[in-house]
Design a protein around this motif. Sequence first.
Motif, PDB file in Angstrom:
ATOM      1  N   MET A   1     -13.714   9.400  -9.282  1.00 20.01           N
ATOM      2  CA  MET A   1     -12.625   8.569  -9.830  1.00 20.01           C
ATOM      3  C   MET A   1     -12.951   7.104  -9.585  1.00 20.01           C
ATOM      4  SD  MET A   1      -8.600   8.466  -8.719  1.00 20.01           S
ATOM      5  CE  MET A   1      -8.340  10.153  -9.254  1.00 20.01           C
ATOM      6  N   PRO A   2     -12.899   6.266 -10.579  1.00 20.18           N
ATOM      7  CA  PRO A   2     -13.215   4.860 -10.379  1.00 20.18           C
ATOM      8  C   PRO A   2     -12.192   4.207  -9.467  1.00 20.18           C
ATOM      9  CG  PRO A   2     -12.218   5.186 -12.533  1.00 20.18           C
ATOM     10  CD  PRO A   2     -12.490   6.541 -11.987  1.00 20.18           C
ATOM     11  N   ALA A   3     -12.658   3.217  -8.701  1.00 18.20           N
ATOM     12  CA  ALA A   3     -11.760   2.505  -7.799  1.00 18.20           C
ATOM     13  C   ALA A   3     -10.687   1.768  -8.582  1.00 18.20           C
ATOM     14  CB  ALA A   3     -12.567   1.526  -6.944  1.00 18.20           C
ATOM     15  N   LYS A   4      -9.485   1.829  -8.070  1.00 18.13           N
ATOM     16  CA  LYS A   4      -8.408   1.094  -8.710  1.00 18.13           C
ATOM     17  C   LYS A   4      -8.558  -0.390  -8.414  1.00 18.13           C
ATOM     18  CE  LYS A   4      -5.085   4.876  -8.659  1.00 18.13           C
ATOM     19  NZ  LYS A   4      -3.777   5.345  -8.229  1.00 18.13           N
ATOM     20  N   THR A   5      -8.124  -1.184  -9.318  1.00 15.94           N
ATOM     21  CA  THR A   5      -8.295  -2.624  -9.180  1.00 15.94           C
ATOM     22  C   THR A   5      -6.987  -3.260  -8.748  1.00 15.94           C
ATOM     23  OG1 THR A   5      -7.659  -3.090 -11.440  1.00 15.94           O
ATOM     24  CG2 THR A   5      -9.968  -2.539 -11.058  1.00 15.94           C
ATOM     25  N   LEU A   6      -7.081  -4.543  -8.427  1.00 15.36           N
ATOM     26  CA  LEU A   6      -5.898  -5.312  -8.070  1.00 15.36           C
ATOM     27  C   LEU A   6      -4.812  -5.174  -9.126  1.00 15.36           C
ATOM     28  CD1 LEU A   6      -4.385  -7.561  -6.520  1.00 15.36           C
ATOM     29  CD2 LEU A   6      -5.738  -9.216  -7.790  1.00 15.36           C
ATOM     30  N   ARG A   7      -5.205  -5.123 -10.389  1.00 10.49           N
ATOM     31  CA  ARG A   7      -4.225  -5.149 -11.462  1.00 10.49           C
ATOM     32  C   ARG A   7      -3.481  -3.836 -11.612  1.00 10.49           C
ATOM     33  NH1 ARG A   7      -6.469  -7.147 -17.065  1.00 10.49           N
ATOM     34  NH2 ARG A   7      -6.632  -9.011 -15.743  1.00 10.49           N
ATOM     35  N   ASP A   8      -4.146  -2.696 -11.399  1.00  8.70           N
ATOM     36  CA  ASP A   8      -3.502  -1.440 -11.786  1.00  8.70           C
ATOM     37  C   ASP A   8      -3.182  -0.491 -10.629  1.00  8.70           C
ATOM     38  OD1 ASP A   8      -5.930  -0.389 -11.057  1.00  8.70           O
ATOM     39  OD2 ASP A   8      -6.553   0.161 -13.075  1.00  8.70           O
ATOM     40  N   TRP A   9      -3.361  -0.909  -9.375  1.00  2.96           N
ATOM     41  CA  TRP A   9      -3.046   0.020  -8.289  1.00  2.96           C
ATOM     42  C   TRP A   9      -1.548   0.075  -8.066  1.00  2.96           C
ATOM     43  CZ3 TRP A   9      -1.499  -0.524  -2.872  1.00  2.96           C
ATOM     44  CH2 TRP A   9      -1.497   0.710  -2.204  1.00  2.96           C
ATOM     45  N   THR A  10      -0.968   1.244  -8.373  1.00  2.00           N
ATOM     46  CA  THR A  10       0.458   1.487  -8.154  1.00  2.00           C
ATOM     47  C   THR A  10       0.569   2.797  -7.384  1.00  2.00           C
ATOM     48  OG1 THR A  10       1.051   0.372 -10.221  1.00  2.00           O
ATOM     49  CG2 THR A  10       2.724   1.783  -9.207  1.00  2.00           C
ATOM     50  N   PRO A  11       0.781   2.732  -6.079  1.00  2.00           N
ATOM     51  CA  PRO A  11       0.803   3.954  -5.272  1.00  2.00           C
ATOM     52  C   PRO A  11       1.980   4.843  -5.620  1.00  2.00           C
ATOM     53  CG  PRO A  11       1.561   2.083  -3.984  1.00  2.00           C
ATOM     54  CD  PRO A  11       1.037   1.530  -5.277  1.00  2.00           C
ATOM     55  N   SER A  12       1.779   6.140  -5.432  1.00  2.00           N
ATOM     56  CA  SER A  12       2.831   7.121  -5.651  1.00  2.00           C
ATOM     57  C   SER A  12       3.425   7.497  -4.299  1.00  2.00           C
ATOM     58  CB  SER A  12       2.257   8.359  -6.345  1.00  2.00           C
ATOM     59  OG  SER A  12       3.246   9.357  -6.504  1.00  2.00           O
ATOM     60  N   LEU A  13       4.706   7.193  -4.091  1.00  2.00           N
ATOM     61  CA  LEU A  13       5.351   7.453  -2.809  1.00  2.00           C
ATOM     62  C   LEU A  13       5.986   8.843  -2.817  1.00  2.00           C
ATOM     63  CD1 LEU A  13       7.126   4.032  -2.102  1.00  2.00           C
ATOM     64  CD2 LEU A  13       4.755   4.711  -1.705  1.00  2.00           C
ATOM     65  N   GLU A  14       5.619   9.644  -1.834  1.00  2.00           N
ATOM     66  CA  GLU A  14       6.196  10.970  -1.727  1.00  2.00           C
ATOM     67  C   GLU A  14       7.656  10.881  -1.304  1.00  2.00           C
ATOM     68  OE1 GLU A  14       3.974  13.484   0.778  1.00  2.00           O
ATOM     69  OE2 GLU A  14       2.175  13.475  -0.453  1.00  2.00           O
ATOM     70  N   ALA A  15       8.448  11.848  -1.749  1.00  2.00           N
ATOM     71  CA  ALA A  15       9.842  11.920  -1.319  1.00  2.00           C
ATOM     72  C   ALA A  15       9.893  12.377   0.130  1.00  2.00           C
ATOM     73  CB  ALA A  15      10.613  12.885  -2.224  1.00  2.00           C
ATOM     74  N   GLY A  16      10.985  12.093   0.793  1.00  2.06           N
ATOM     75  CA  GLY A  16      11.131  12.522   2.178  1.00  2.06           C
ATOM     76  C   GLY A  16      12.027  11.578   2.943  1.00  2.06           C
ATOM     77  N   ASP A  17      12.249  11.921   4.227  1.00  2.00           N
ATOM     78  CA  ASP A  17      13.143  11.138   5.071  1.00  2.00           C
ATOM     79  C   ASP A  17      12.417  10.048   5.845  1.00  2.00           C
ATOM     80  OD1 ASP A  17      15.321  12.706   4.321  1.00  2.00           O
ATOM     81  OD2 ASP A  17      14.969  14.161   5.922  1.00  2.00           O
ATOM     82  N   ALA A  18      11.085  10.024   5.793  1.00  2.00           N
ATOM     83  CA  ALA A  18      10.342   8.998   6.523  1.00  2.00           C
ATOM     84  C   ALA A  18      10.656   7.619   5.946  1.00  2.00           C
ATOM     85  CB  ALA A  18       8.839   9.273   6.428  1.00  2.00           C
ATOM     86  N   PRO A  19      10.621   6.569   6.791  1.00  2.00           N
ATOM     87  CA  PRO A  19      10.844   5.215   6.282  1.00  2.00           C
ATOM     88  C   PRO A  19       9.901   4.908   5.120  1.00  2.00           C
ATOM     89  CG  PRO A  19      10.796   5.208   8.673  1.00  2.00           C
ATOM     90  CD  PRO A  19      10.388   6.588   8.242  1.00  2.00           C
ATOM     91  N   ILE A  20      10.363   4.060   4.204  1.00  2.00           N
ATOM     92  CA  ILE A  20       9.577   3.784   3.003  1.00  2.00           C
ATOM     93  C   ILE A  20       8.230   3.172   3.354  1.00  2.00           C
ATOM     94  CG2 ILE A  20       9.526   2.464   0.839  1.00  2.00           C
ATOM     95  CD1 ILE A  20      12.524   2.713   0.697  1.00  2.00           C
ATOM     96  N   TYR A  21       8.190   2.293   4.371  1.00  2.00           N
ATOM     97  CA  TYR A  21       6.910   1.664   4.697  1.00  2.00           C
ATOM     98  C   TYR A  21       5.903   2.707   5.162  1.00  2.00           C
ATOM     99  CZ  TYR A  21       7.258   1.924   9.822  1.00  2.00           C
ATOM    100  OH  TYR A  21       7.316   2.357  11.118  1.00  2.00           O
ATOM    101  N   GLU A  22       6.377   3.777   5.857  1.00  2.00           N
ATOM    102  CA  GLU A  22       5.468   4.833   6.290  1.00  2.00           C
ATOM    103  C   GLU A  22       4.933   5.612   5.091  1.00  2.00           C
ATOM    104  OE1 GLU A  22       7.209   7.330   9.222  1.00  2.00           O
ATOM    105  OE2 GLU A  22       7.382   5.732  10.731  1.00  2.00           O
TER     106      GLU A  22
END
Length: 465
Positions: free
Chosen positions: A1-22
Amino acid sequence: MPAKTLRDWTPSLEAGDAPIYERLLAALRADIETGALAAGARLPPQRDLAHRLGLGLGTVTRAYVEAEKAGLVEAHVGRGSFVRGGAAGKPVRTTDGGLINLSQNIAPGGPAEGRLGDTLTRLRRRGDLLDCLGYAPPAGLEAQRRAGAAWLERSGGLVGADWTRLVCTAGAQQALALAFGAVARWGDTVLCEASTFYGVKALAQHMGYGLKGLAMDAQGLRPDVLDEAAATGAFRAVAIQPTLQNPTGRIMSTGRRAQIVAVARKHDLMIIEDDIYAVYAPDAPPPFAVLAPERTFHVSGVSKSLAPGLRTGFLIVPPGDALDRVLRTVRALSYAPPNFGGLIATQWIEDGAADTIVAEILTEMTARLSLAREILGDAIETPMSASAPHVWLPMSDLDAERLAGRALRGGVEVTPPSAPVVTPGLTTGVRVCLGATQDREALERGLRIVATAVADVDERSRAVI
Protein backbone atom coordinates in the motif's frame (compact mmCIF):
# COMPACT_ATOMS: atom_id res chain seq x y z
CA MET A 1 0.00 0.00 0.00
CA PRO A 2 1.51 3.36 -0.92
CA ALA A 3 2.31 5.70 1.95
CA LYS A 4 -0.37 8.22 2.67
CA THR A 5 0.60 11.81 2.16
CA LEU A 6 0.07 14.96 4.16
CA ARG A 7 -2.91 15.78 1.98
CA ASP A 8 -4.93 12.57 2.19
CA TRP A 9 -4.21 10.90 5.54
CA THR A 10 -7.52 10.63 7.38
CA PRO A 11 -7.34 8.06 10.18
CA SER A 12 -10.26 5.79 10.94
CA LEU A 13 -11.14 5.92 14.65
CA GLU A 14 -12.55 2.75 16.14
CA ALA A 15 -15.68 2.98 18.27
CA GLY A 16 -15.34 2.38 21.98
CA ASP A 17 -15.19 3.95 25.42
CA ALA A 18 -11.49 4.87 25.28
CA PRO A 19 -10.71 8.61 25.15
CA ILE A 20 -10.68 9.97 21.61
CA TYR A 21 -6.99 10.88 21.75
CA GLU A 22 -6.17 7.24 22.60
CA ARG A 23 -8.21 6.01 19.63
CA LEU A 24 -6.48 8.53 17.36
CA LEU A 25 -3.11 7.36 18.69
CA ALA A 26 -4.13 3.72 18.03
CA ALA A 27 -5.11 4.61 14.45
CA LEU A 28 -1.78 6.34 13.92
CA ARG A 29 0.11 3.36 15.31
CA ALA A 30 -1.87 0.94 13.12
CA ASP A 31 -1.19 2.93 9.94
CA ILE A 32 2.52 3.03 10.75
CA GLU A 33 2.64 -0.70 11.44
CA THR A 34 0.83 -1.57 8.19
CA GLY A 35 2.99 0.79 6.16
CA ALA A 36 0.12 3.08 5.33
CA LEU A 37 2.30 5.81 6.84
CA ALA A 38 5.92 5.31 5.83
CA ALA A 39 8.98 6.37 7.77
CA GLY A 40 9.61 10.05 7.14
CA ALA A 41 6.00 10.84 6.22
CA ARG A 42 4.91 14.22 7.48
CA LEU A 43 1.67 14.22 9.47
CA PRO A 44 -1.03 16.81 8.81
CA PRO A 45 -0.87 19.98 10.89
CA GLN A 46 -2.81 19.43 14.08
CA ARG A 47 -5.37 22.13 13.32
CA ASP A 48 -6.04 20.69 9.84
CA LEU A 49 -6.55 17.18 11.18
CA ALA A 50 -8.78 18.44 14.00
CA HIS A 51 -10.98 20.25 11.46
CA ARG A 52 -11.08 17.22 9.16
CA LEU A 53 -12.12 14.84 11.95
CA GLY A 54 -14.38 17.29 13.78
CA LEU A 55 -12.28 17.06 16.95
CA GLY A 56 -10.97 19.61 19.40
CA LEU A 57 -7.47 20.87 18.74
CA GLY A 58 -6.40 19.80 22.23
CA THR A 59 -7.45 16.20 21.48
CA VAL A 60 -5.27 16.01 18.38
CA THR A 61 -2.40 17.74 20.17
CA ARG A 62 -2.60 15.17 22.98
CA ALA A 63 -2.47 12.31 20.47
CA TYR A 64 0.56 13.81 18.73
CA VAL A 65 2.38 14.35 22.03
CA GLU A 66 1.67 10.78 23.15
CA ALA A 67 2.82 9.50 19.75
CA GLU A 68 6.10 11.37 20.19
CA LYS A 69 6.55 9.98 23.70
CA ALA A 70 5.91 6.46 22.34
CA GLY A 71 8.60 6.93 19.72
CA LEU A 72 6.19 6.79 16.79
CA VAL A 73 6.84 10.31 15.53
CA GLU A 74 9.32 13.12 16.01
CA ALA A 75 8.34 16.78 16.06
CA HIS A 76 10.40 19.67 14.73
CA VAL A 77 9.44 23.22 15.62
CA GLY A 78 8.35 25.07 12.50
CA ARG A 79 8.42 21.96 10.31
CA GLY A 80 5.86 19.60 11.78
CA SER A 81 5.66 15.99 12.99
CA PHE A 82 7.23 13.13 11.03
CA VAL A 83 6.90 9.34 11.27
CA ARG A 84 10.03 7.82 12.77
CA GLY A 85 11.91 5.00 11.09
CA GLY A 86 10.72 1.49 11.95
CA ALA A 87 7.26 0.28 12.79
CA ALA A 88 7.17 0.66 16.54
CA GLY A 89 9.96 3.02 17.54
CA LYS A 90 11.29 3.35 21.07
CA PRO A 91 9.62 5.13 23.94
CA VAL A 92 10.71 8.70 24.45
CA ARG A 93 10.90 9.76 28.10
CA THR A 94 10.79 13.30 29.33
CA THR A 95 13.47 14.41 31.78
CA ASP A 96 11.00 14.67 34.67
CA GLY A 97 9.49 11.23 34.05
CA GLY A 98 6.34 12.34 32.26
CA LEU A 99 3.75 15.06 32.00
CA ILE A 100 3.15 17.37 34.93
CA ASN A 101 -0.42 16.61 36.00
CA LEU A 102 -2.50 19.76 36.41
CA SER A 103 -5.61 18.07 35.05
CA GLN A 104 -6.68 15.82 37.93
CA ASN A 105 -8.55 17.26 40.90
CA ILE A 106 -7.24 15.22 43.83
CA ALA A 107 -5.72 16.12 47.16
CA PRO A 108 -1.98 15.89 47.82
CA GLY A 109 -1.33 12.35 49.01
CA GLY A 110 1.21 12.96 51.76
CA PRO A 111 -1.11 13.50 54.75
CA ALA A 112 -3.06 10.29 54.15
CA GLU A 113 -0.03 8.23 53.15
CA GLY A 114 1.76 9.11 56.37
CA ARG A 115 -1.06 7.66 58.48
CA LEU A 116 -1.95 4.55 56.55
CA GLY A 117 0.46 2.15 58.29
CA ASP A 118 -0.73 3.10 61.78
CA THR A 119 -4.33 2.95 60.61
CA LEU A 120 -3.96 -0.61 59.31
CA THR A 121 -2.62 -1.62 62.72
CA ARG A 122 -5.61 0.00 64.41
CA LEU A 123 -8.03 -1.78 62.09
CA ARG A 124 -6.85 -5.15 63.40
CA ARG A 125 -8.26 -4.22 66.80
CA ARG A 126 -11.71 -3.25 65.52
CA GLY A 127 -14.53 -5.47 66.64
CA ASP A 128 -16.30 -5.08 63.28
CA LEU A 129 -13.26 -5.92 61.14
CA LEU A 130 -14.45 -9.38 60.12
CA ASP A 131 -17.90 -8.02 59.29
CA CYS A 132 -16.27 -6.36 56.31
CA LEU A 133 -15.53 -9.77 54.75
CA GLY A 134 -19.24 -10.35 54.20
CA TYR A 135 -21.84 -8.53 52.15
CA ALA A 136 -22.96 -5.24 53.62
CA PRO A 137 -26.63 -4.25 53.51
CA PRO A 138 -27.41 -2.34 50.29
CA ALA A 139 -27.12 0.99 52.14
CA GLY A 140 -23.82 0.00 53.77
CA LEU A 141 -22.76 -1.10 57.24
CA GLU A 142 -24.36 0.94 60.02
CA ALA A 143 -21.02 2.06 61.51
CA GLN A 144 -19.93 3.43 58.14
CA ARG A 145 -23.26 5.17 57.53
CA ARG A 146 -23.10 6.81 60.95
CA ALA A 147 -19.51 7.89 60.37
CA GLY A 148 -20.41 9.28 56.96
CA ALA A 149 -23.24 11.35 58.40
CA ALA A 150 -20.97 12.67 61.15
CA TRP A 151 -18.34 13.60 58.58
CA LEU A 152 -20.81 15.45 56.36
CA GLU A 153 -22.05 17.39 59.37
CA ARG A 154 -18.65 18.55 60.60
CA SER A 155 -16.81 18.95 57.30
CA GLY A 156 -19.59 19.84 54.87
CA GLY A 157 -22.03 21.92 56.91
CA LEU A 158 -24.79 19.33 56.64
CA VAL A 159 -26.31 20.10 60.04
CA GLY A 160 -28.51 17.31 61.34
CA ALA A 161 -27.36 14.78 58.74
CA ASP A 162 -29.55 11.71 59.11
CA TRP A 163 -27.56 8.50 58.82
CA THR A 164 -30.73 6.50 58.18
CA ARG A 165 -31.09 8.33 54.84
CA LEU A 166 -27.41 7.91 53.91
CA VAL A 167 -26.25 5.32 51.39
CA CYS A 168 -22.58 4.34 51.21
CA THR A 169 -21.34 4.12 47.63
CA ALA A 170 -18.24 3.21 45.62
CA GLY A 171 -17.18 6.84 45.30
CA ALA A 172 -19.15 9.99 44.63
CA GLN A 173 -19.53 9.06 40.95
CA GLN A 174 -21.69 6.08 41.89
CA ALA A 175 -23.64 8.33 44.25
CA LEU A 176 -24.32 10.65 41.30
CA ALA A 177 -25.43 7.69 39.19
CA LEU A 178 -27.85 6.55 41.90
CA ALA A 179 -29.25 10.06 42.28
CA PHE A 180 -29.75 10.48 38.54
CA GLY A 181 -31.36 7.06 38.34
CA ALA A 182 -33.81 7.96 41.09
CA VAL A 183 -35.10 11.09 39.36
CA ALA A 184 -34.68 10.52 35.62
CA ARG A 185 -35.56 7.91 33.04
CA TRP A 186 -33.91 7.11 29.72
CA GLY A 187 -34.55 10.01 27.35
CA ASP A 188 -35.21 12.57 30.10
CA THR A 189 -33.24 15.83 30.09
CA VAL A 190 -31.65 17.10 33.29
CA LEU A 191 -30.85 20.78 33.80
CA CYS A 192 -27.32 21.73 34.85
CA GLU A 193 -24.66 24.44 34.60
CA ALA A 194 -23.40 25.40 31.13
CA SER A 195 -20.05 23.84 32.06
CA THR A 196 -20.06 21.11 34.66
CA PHE A 197 -18.18 18.14 36.08
CA TYR A 198 -17.19 15.79 33.26
CA GLY A 199 -18.52 12.82 35.25
CA VAL A 200 -22.04 14.22 34.87
CA LYS A 201 -21.60 14.35 31.10
CA ALA A 202 -20.21 10.81 30.98
CA LEU A 203 -23.04 9.54 33.15
CA ALA A 204 -25.70 11.20 31.03
CA GLN A 205 -24.22 9.83 27.83
CA HIS A 206 -23.96 6.31 29.21
CA MET A 207 -27.42 6.24 30.76
CA GLY A 208 -29.29 7.92 27.91
CA TYR A 209 -30.10 11.20 29.65
CA GLY A 210 -29.97 14.58 27.99
CA LEU A 211 -28.32 17.60 29.60
CA LYS A 212 -29.39 21.20 29.14
CA GLY A 213 -26.62 23.54 30.23
CA LEU A 214 -27.76 26.90 31.61
CA ALA A 215 -26.01 30.25 31.82
CA MET A 216 -23.91 31.09 34.86
CA ASP A 217 -22.58 34.21 36.52
CA ALA A 218 -20.00 34.89 39.24
CA GLN A 219 -22.02 32.78 41.72
CA GLY A 220 -22.73 29.87 39.43
CA LEU A 221 -26.12 28.87 38.01
CA ARG A 222 -28.45 31.81 37.48
CA PRO A 223 -31.90 31.36 39.08
CA ASP A 224 -33.67 33.47 36.45
CA VAL A 225 -32.32 31.27 33.67
CA LEU A 226 -33.28 28.14 35.62
CA ASP A 227 -36.81 29.53 36.09
CA GLU A 228 -37.16 30.28 32.41
CA ALA A 229 -35.85 26.88 31.33
CA ALA A 230 -37.98 24.94 33.81
CA ALA A 231 -41.09 26.73 32.56
CA THR A 232 -40.51 25.58 28.98
CA GLY A 233 -40.23 21.83 29.40
CA ALA A 234 -41.09 18.78 31.49
CA PHE A 235 -37.89 18.68 33.51
CA ARG A 236 -37.61 16.55 36.63
CA ALA A 237 -34.29 17.67 38.10
CA VAL A 238 -31.42 20.11 38.16
CA ALA A 239 -27.83 19.05 38.91
CA ILE A 240 -25.76 21.70 40.69
CA GLN A 241 -22.35 22.14 42.28
CA PRO A 242 -22.94 25.09 44.62
CA THR A 243 -19.56 25.09 46.38
CA LEU A 244 -16.32 25.43 44.38
CA GLN A 245 -18.15 24.58 41.19
CA ASN A 246 -16.26 22.39 38.79
CA PRO A 247 -14.68 23.78 36.61
CA THR A 248 -15.05 27.45 37.61
CA GLY A 249 -14.50 27.29 41.38
CA ARG A 250 -17.47 29.60 42.03
CA ILE A 251 -19.49 29.51 45.26
CA MET A 252 -23.18 30.33 45.57
CA SER A 253 -24.14 32.79 48.29
CA THR A 254 -26.86 31.98 50.81
CA GLY A 255 -29.23 34.29 48.94
CA ARG A 256 -28.51 32.62 45.61
CA ARG A 257 -29.15 29.19 47.08
CA ALA A 258 -32.47 30.39 48.48
CA GLN A 259 -33.45 31.68 45.04
CA ILE A 260 -32.58 28.34 43.44
CA VAL A 261 -34.65 26.53 46.07
CA ALA A 262 -37.62 28.80 45.37
CA VAL A 263 -37.42 28.04 41.65
CA ALA A 264 -37.11 24.30 42.32
CA ARG A 265 -40.18 24.34 44.53
CA LYS A 266 -42.11 26.43 42.02
CA HIS A 267 -41.48 23.90 39.22
CA ASP A 268 -41.25 20.79 41.42
CA LEU A 269 -37.64 20.12 40.44
CA MET A 270 -35.52 17.68 42.38
CA ILE A 271 -32.03 18.97 43.17
CA ILE A 272 -28.96 16.77 42.70
CA GLU A 273 -26.32 18.52 44.78
CA ASP A 274 -22.69 17.55 44.19
CA ASP A 275 -20.93 18.93 47.27
CA ILE A 276 -17.68 17.00 46.98
CA TYR A 277 -15.48 20.10 47.41
CA ALA A 278 -17.25 21.52 50.48
CA VAL A 279 -14.31 20.56 52.69
CA TYR A 280 -12.13 23.08 50.81
CA ALA A 281 -14.50 25.96 51.63
CA PRO A 282 -15.22 25.78 55.37
CA ASP A 283 -17.08 29.11 55.31
CA ALA A 284 -19.44 28.19 52.46
CA PRO A 285 -23.19 28.64 53.06
CA PRO A 286 -25.34 25.67 54.11
CA PRO A 287 -25.87 23.03 51.40
CA PHE A 288 -29.15 22.52 49.57
CA ALA A 289 -29.75 19.40 51.64
CA VAL A 290 -30.20 21.71 54.64
CA LEU A 291 -32.20 24.38 52.79
CA ALA A 292 -34.50 21.99 50.90
CA PRO A 293 -34.13 18.48 52.34
CA GLU A 294 -37.44 17.36 50.88
CA ARG A 295 -36.14 17.57 47.29
CA THR A 296 -32.34 17.27 47.50
CA PHE A 297 -30.11 14.32 46.71
CA HIS A 298 -26.83 15.25 48.40
CA VAL A 299 -23.65 13.73 46.92
CA SER A 300 -20.31 13.75 48.70
CA GLY A 301 -17.45 11.48 49.74
CA VAL A 302 -13.83 11.37 50.80
CA SER A 303 -12.07 10.76 47.48
CA LYS A 304 -11.33 14.45 46.92
CA SER A 305 -10.44 15.21 50.53
CA LEU A 306 -8.74 12.15 52.07
CA ALA A 307 -7.60 9.69 49.38
CA PRO A 308 -9.10 8.87 45.96
CA GLY A 309 -8.29 5.16 46.27
CA LEU A 310 -10.69 4.72 49.17
CA ARG A 311 -13.59 5.03 46.67
CA THR A 312 -15.93 5.97 49.49
CA GLY A 313 -18.92 8.10 48.60
CA PHE A 314 -22.07 9.16 50.40
CA LEU A 315 -25.56 9.83 49.12
CA ILE A 316 -28.17 11.49 51.34
CA VAL A 317 -31.64 10.95 49.87
CA PRO A 318 -34.82 12.97 50.52
CA PRO A 319 -37.48 11.59 52.87
CA GLY A 320 -40.12 9.34 51.33
CA ASP A 321 -39.71 6.48 48.91
CA ALA A 322 -36.43 7.70 47.36
CA LEU A 323 -34.37 5.43 49.60
CA ASP A 324 -36.22 2.32 48.44
CA ARG A 325 -35.70 3.29 44.78
CA VAL A 326 -32.00 3.86 45.34
CA LEU A 327 -31.52 0.59 47.23
CA ARG A 328 -33.28 -1.40 44.50
CA THR A 329 -30.76 0.04 42.06
CA VAL A 330 -27.85 -0.85 44.36
CA ARG A 331 -29.09 -4.45 44.57
CA ALA A 332 -29.45 -4.65 40.80
CA LEU A 333 -26.06 -3.18 39.89
CA SER A 334 -23.63 -4.01 42.70
CA TYR A 335 -25.69 -5.79 45.40
CA ALA A 336 -23.83 -3.97 48.18
CA PRO A 337 -21.24 -1.22 48.59
CA PRO A 338 -17.57 -2.17 49.12
CA ASN A 339 -16.51 -2.32 52.76
CA PHE A 340 -12.79 -1.83 53.21
CA GLY A 341 -12.36 1.67 51.78
CA GLY A 342 -15.27 2.73 53.93
CA LEU A 343 -13.70 1.00 56.92
CA ILE A 344 -10.51 3.06 56.63
CA ALA A 345 -12.56 6.24 56.20
CA THR A 346 -14.68 5.30 59.23
CA GLN A 347 -11.60 4.70 61.36
CA TRP A 348 -10.18 8.07 60.39
CA ILE A 349 -13.48 9.85 61.01
CA GLU A 350 -13.97 8.19 64.39
CA ASP A 351 -10.45 8.70 65.76
CA GLY A 352 -10.04 12.25 64.40
CA ALA A 353 -7.36 11.42 61.83
CA ALA A 354 -9.67 12.60 59.04
CA ASP A 355 -9.81 16.07 60.59
CA THR A 356 -6.02 16.17 60.90
CA ILE A 357 -5.51 14.98 57.33
CA VAL A 358 -7.91 17.60 56.01
CA ALA A 359 -6.28 20.34 58.07
CA GLU A 360 -2.88 19.46 56.62
CA ILE A 361 -4.30 19.29 53.10
CA LEU A 362 -5.97 22.69 53.47
CA THR A 363 -2.69 24.21 54.67
CA GLU A 364 -0.90 22.73 51.67
CA MET A 365 -3.61 23.81 49.24
CA THR A 366 -3.51 27.36 50.62
CA ALA A 367 0.19 27.48 49.83
CA ARG A 368 -0.37 25.98 46.38
CA LEU A 369 -3.15 28.43 45.58
CA SER A 370 -0.92 31.35 46.62
CA LEU A 371 1.70 30.02 44.22
CA ALA A 372 -0.85 29.82 41.41
CA ARG A 373 -2.02 33.37 42.04
CA GLU A 374 1.56 34.63 42.06
CA ILE A 375 2.48 32.92 38.78
CA LEU A 376 -0.77 33.16 36.81
CA GLY A 377 -1.87 36.54 38.15
CA ASP A 378 -4.86 38.15 36.47
CA ALA A 379 -5.25 35.22 34.07
CA ILE A 380 -7.21 33.35 36.73
CA GLU A 381 -10.65 34.21 38.01
CA THR A 382 -10.46 35.37 41.64
CA PRO A 383 -10.64 32.20 43.79
CA MET A 384 -13.57 32.13 46.22
CA SER A 385 -11.78 30.05 48.86
CA ALA A 386 -8.26 30.42 50.22
CA SER A 387 -7.68 26.69 49.77
CA ALA A 388 -9.46 26.07 46.45
CA PRO A 389 -8.18 22.90 44.76
CA HIS A 390 -8.45 24.30 41.23
CA VAL A 391 -8.36 27.65 39.46
CA TRP A 392 -10.27 28.84 36.41
CA LEU A 393 -8.78 30.69 33.46
CA PRO A 394 -11.77 32.16 31.58
CA MET A 395 -11.25 32.61 27.83
CA SER A 396 -12.81 31.73 24.50
CA ASP A 397 -13.02 28.09 23.52
CA LEU A 398 -10.47 28.63 20.73
CA ASP A 399 -7.98 30.32 23.05
CA ALA A 400 -8.58 27.56 25.62
CA GLU A 401 -7.71 24.87 23.06
CA ARG A 402 -4.60 26.82 22.07
CA LEU A 403 -3.50 27.16 25.68
CA ALA A 404 -4.06 23.47 26.43
CA GLY A 405 -2.10 22.48 23.33
CA ARG A 406 0.82 24.77 24.12
CA ALA A 407 0.92 23.57 27.73
CA LEU A 408 0.88 19.95 26.59
CA ARG A 409 3.74 20.51 24.19
CA GLY A 410 5.60 22.06 27.11
CA GLY A 411 5.04 18.96 29.24
CA VAL A 412 1.97 19.98 31.26
CA GLU A 413 -1.46 18.38 31.09
CA VAL A 414 -4.44 20.57 32.01
CA THR A 415 -8.10 19.65 31.92
CA PRO A 416 -9.20 19.38 28.27
CA PRO A 417 -11.20 22.58 27.64
CA SER A 418 -14.09 20.76 26.00
CA ALA A 419 -14.47 18.22 28.83
CA PRO A 420 -16.79 20.27 31.07
CA VAL A 421 -18.72 22.12 28.36
CA VAL A 422 -22.41 21.23 28.08
CA THR A 423 -23.58 24.28 26.13
CA PRO A 424 -20.83 25.76 23.92
CA GLY A 425 -20.07 29.45 24.09
CA LEU A 426 -21.50 30.21 27.54
CA THR A 427 -18.80 29.35 30.09
CA THR A 428 -15.47 28.44 28.51
CA GLY A 429 -11.89 28.41 29.67
CA VAL A 430 -9.24 26.17 31.21
CA ARG A 431 -9.29 24.50 34.61
CA VAL A 432 -5.91 24.08 36.30
CA CYS A 433 -5.79 21.64 39.21
CA LEU A 434 -3.32 22.20 42.03
CA GLY A 435 -3.32 19.02 44.11
CA ALA A 436 -2.12 16.19 41.91
CA THR A 437 1.59 17.04 41.65
CA GLN A 438 3.85 15.31 44.13
CA ASP A 439 5.25 18.54 45.52
CA ARG A 440 5.19 22.30 45.11
CA GLU A 441 8.35 22.31 43.04
CA ALA A 442 6.66 20.27 40.31
CA LEU A 443 3.57 22.45 40.61
CA GLU A 444 5.66 25.60 40.17
CA ARG A 445 7.31 24.20 37.03
CA GLY A 446 3.92 23.32 35.62
CA LEU A 447 2.37 26.67 36.45
CA ARG A 448 5.21 28.55 34.80
CA ILE A 449 4.72 26.52 31.63
CA VAL A 450 1.01 27.36 31.75
CA ALA A 451 1.85 31.03 32.30
CA THR A 452 4.05 30.98 29.19
CA ALA A 453 1.23 29.35 27.25
CA VAL A 454 -1.17 32.06 28.46
CA ALA A 455 1.23 34.75 27.26
CA ASP A 456 1.59 33.04 23.87
CA VAL A 457 -2.18 32.82 23.46
CA ASP A 458 -2.64 36.46 24.47
CA GLU A 459 0.00 37.54 21.97
CA ARG A 460 -1.63 35.55 19.19
CA SER A 461 -5.06 36.98 20.02
CA ARG A 462 -3.70 40.54 19.97
CA ALA A 463 -2.02 39.85 16.62
CA VAL A 464 -5.30 38.60 15.16
CA ILE A 465 -7.13 41.67 16.42
